[in-house]
Design a protein around this motif. Structure first.
Motif: not given
Length: 143
Positions: A75-102
């Protein structure tokens, strides 16, 4: 400073991939492989490490590693700052890996979209699907 609303939206994309979690983990955590399927970067799988993701479109995301649980969760933050604050994004991305049969069920969750960011939310849904396509294409070459 902007107040971050508590009623944020989340994008979730899941895919079953016919490769073991260890192989997918390498593609999620090795900078030269991340560049192949996501973006140019200076990533290191160390909690607290600050890094940048650089898109071909010229944008730069400021990130910080939050969770490193090898072959299971990244997991890590995923932050984007834009000249127009309407496009700013403060988010968190999380990858989860689960073993399955295939192989592995890979899940990505990106949380933090404000209610007024419907376009960014839709773009993230399509973007993660595209990123996963690229990831699957490089996996056969990963040691």
């Amino acid at each position: 400073m902007n107040d971050i609303p508590t009623d944020t939206r989340t994008v979730v994309v899941e895919r079953e991939i016919a490769h073991r979690p260890e192989k997918i983990w390498r593609a999620l955590t090795q900078p030269h492989l991340i560049q192949e399927w996501l973006m140019k970067n200076d990533f290191s799988p160390v909690v607290g490490h600050r890094f940048k993701l650089r898109g071909d479109w010229g944008g730069v995301l400021d990130c910080e590693v939050l969770i490193v649980d090898p072959n299971t969760t990244l997991s890590y933050t995923w932050n984007f700052t834009h000249d127009d604050p309407a496009f700013d994004l403060q988010s968190v991305v999380t990858f989860t890996l689960e073993p399955i049969r295939i192989g592995t069920r890979l899940r990505v969750e990106q949380a933090g979209f404000r209610p007024d960011q419907k376009r960014a939310l839709g773009g993230a849904k399509a973007g993660w699907r595209d990123f996963f396509e690229k990831l699957e294409q490089i996996l056969p070459q990963v040691d």
